[in-house]
Design a protein around this motif. Structure first.
Motif, PDB file in Angstrom:
ATOM      1  N   PRO A  30     -55.609   1.795  58.050  1.00  0.00           N
ATOM      2  CA  PRO A  30     -56.010   0.463  58.512  1.00  0.00           C
ATOM      3  C   PRO A  30     -55.586   0.090  59.935  1.00  0.00           C
ATOM      4  N   ASP A  31     -54.736   0.869  60.583  1.00  0.00           N
ATOM      5  CA  ASP A  31     -54.282   0.544  61.931  1.00  0.00           C
ATOM      6  C   ASP A  31     -55.002   1.466  62.921  1.00  0.00           C
ATOM      7  N   SER A  32     -56.001   0.935  63.610  1.00  0.00           N
ATOM      8  CA  SER A  32     -56.817   1.773  64.490  1.00  0.00           C
ATOM      9  C   SER A  32     -56.290   1.830  65.924  1.00  0.00           C
ATOM     10  N   GLY A  33     -55.110   1.285  66.155  1.00  0.00           N
ATOM     11  CA  GLY A  33     -54.555   1.283  67.504  1.00  0.00           C
ATOM     12  C   GLY A  33     -54.102   2.658  67.944  1.00  0.00           C
ATOM     13  N   PRO A  34     -54.317   2.992  69.232  1.00  0.00           N
ATOM     14  CA  PRO A  34     -53.836   4.279  69.736  1.00  0.00           C
ATOM     15  C   PRO A  34     -52.315   4.325  69.718  1.00  0.00           C
ATOM     16  N   HIS A  35     -51.781   5.516  69.554  1.00  0.00           N
ATOM     17  CA  HIS A  35     -50.336   5.655  69.490  1.00  0.00           C
ATOM     18  C   HIS A  35     -49.860   6.532  70.641  1.00  0.00           C
ATOM     19  N   PRO A  36     -48.959   6.013  71.484  1.00  0.00           N
ATOM     20  CA  PRO A  36     -48.515   6.802  72.635  1.00  0.00           C
ATOM     21  C   PRO A  36     -47.823   8.106  72.257  1.00  0.00           C
ATOM     22  N   ALA A  37     -47.154   8.161  71.133  1.00  0.00           N
ATOM     23  CA  ALA A  37     -46.471   9.390  70.727  1.00  0.00           C
ATOM     24  C   ALA A  37     -47.447  10.449  70.226  1.00  0.00           C
ATOM     25  N   LEU A  38     -48.704  10.056  70.011  1.00  0.00           N
ATOM     26  CA  LEU A  38     -49.726  10.994  69.530  1.00  0.00           C
ATOM     27  C   LEU A  38     -50.783  11.216  70.615  1.00  0.00           C
ATOM     28  N   ASP A  39     -50.339  11.280  71.843  1.00  0.00           N
ATOM     29  CA  ASP A  39     -51.233  11.459  72.994  1.00  0.00           C
ATOM     30  C   ASP A  39     -52.278  10.350  73.087  1.00  0.00           C
ATOM     31  N   GLY A  40     -51.912   9.151  72.653  1.00  0.00           N
ATOM     32  CA  GLY A  40     -52.835   8.020  72.709  1.00  0.00           C
ATOM     33  C   GLY A  40     -53.883   8.016  71.614  1.00  0.00           C
ATOM     34  N   GLU A  41     -53.802   8.947  70.691  1.00  0.00           N
ATOM     35  CA  GLU A  41     -54.763   9.032  69.587  1.00  0.00           C
ATOM     36  C   GLU A  41     -54.363   8.065  68.467  1.00  0.00           C
ATOM     37  N   PRO A  42     -55.311   7.420  67.827  1.00  0.00           N
ATOM     38  CA  PRO A  42     -54.984   6.633  66.635  1.00  0.00           C
ATOM     39  C   PRO A  42     -54.942   7.540  65.409  1.00  0.00           C
ATOM     40  N   VAL A  43     -54.223   7.122  64.406  1.00  0.00           N
ATOM     41  CA  VAL A  43     -54.276   7.807  63.108  1.00  0.00           C
ATOM     42  C   VAL A  43     -55.520   7.272  62.410  1.00  0.00           C
ATOM     43  N   ALA A  44     -56.421   8.139  62.030  1.00  0.00           N
ATOM     44  CA  ALA A  44     -57.665   7.722  61.397  1.00  0.00           C
ATOM     45  C   ALA A  44     -57.581   7.750  59.867  1.00  0.00           C
TER      46      ALA A  44
END
Length: 133
Positions: A30-44
């Motif tokens: 449910p959280d579509s925000g990019p994550h800086p620790a994941l190279d800016g990728e969101p968890v889908a």
């Protein structure tokens, strides 16, 4: 029916994330925000079994926040876990946390499906050698 998730996302053969959602193996995250620790990728997506574990742990850590917004508290916990993840040397693209005591001493794995080209999935890994009691 049993599906061995150790190889889901390896890319050979290609894994259809929507099929795995349809059969209940993965859940849309449910959280579509990019994550800086994941190279800016969101968890889908996340493994279906990880979601109730995240909710339980977040409820134990901050019961007030978990009661007010259970999904938000679980998402916050996963975002914090991603901050502690380091590159996984055994993956084309992946991050791995240290074993998490409250998750049965299993690491949380963040991997891209489709051989490193697809969306990110979060799942728990198998116990590390020597990590169990």
């Amino acid at each position: 029916m049993s599906i061995d998730l150790r190889f889901a996302g390896a890319g050979d053969p290609p894994v259809d994330p929507e099929f795995l959602v349809a059969v209940g193996v993965w859940l849309p995250y449910p959280d579509s925000g990019p994550h800086p620790a994941l190279d800016g990728e969101p968890v889908a997506y996340l493994a279906a079994g990880l979601w109730p574990e995240l909710r339980a742990v977040s409820g134990a850590l901050d019961p007030v926040a978990a009661r007010a917004d259970p999904a938000g508290a679980a998402c916050d916990l996963l975002r914090l876990l991603a901050l502690s993840a380091v590159p996984d040397p055994g993956a084309v693209w992946g991050r791995r946390t240290a074993p998490v005591a409250d998750l049965g001493r299993r690491p949380v794995l963040f991997r891209k499906v489709g051989g490193g080209r697809g969306p990110v999935i979060a799942q728990t890994g198998w116990p590390e050698a020597g990590a169990g009691e």
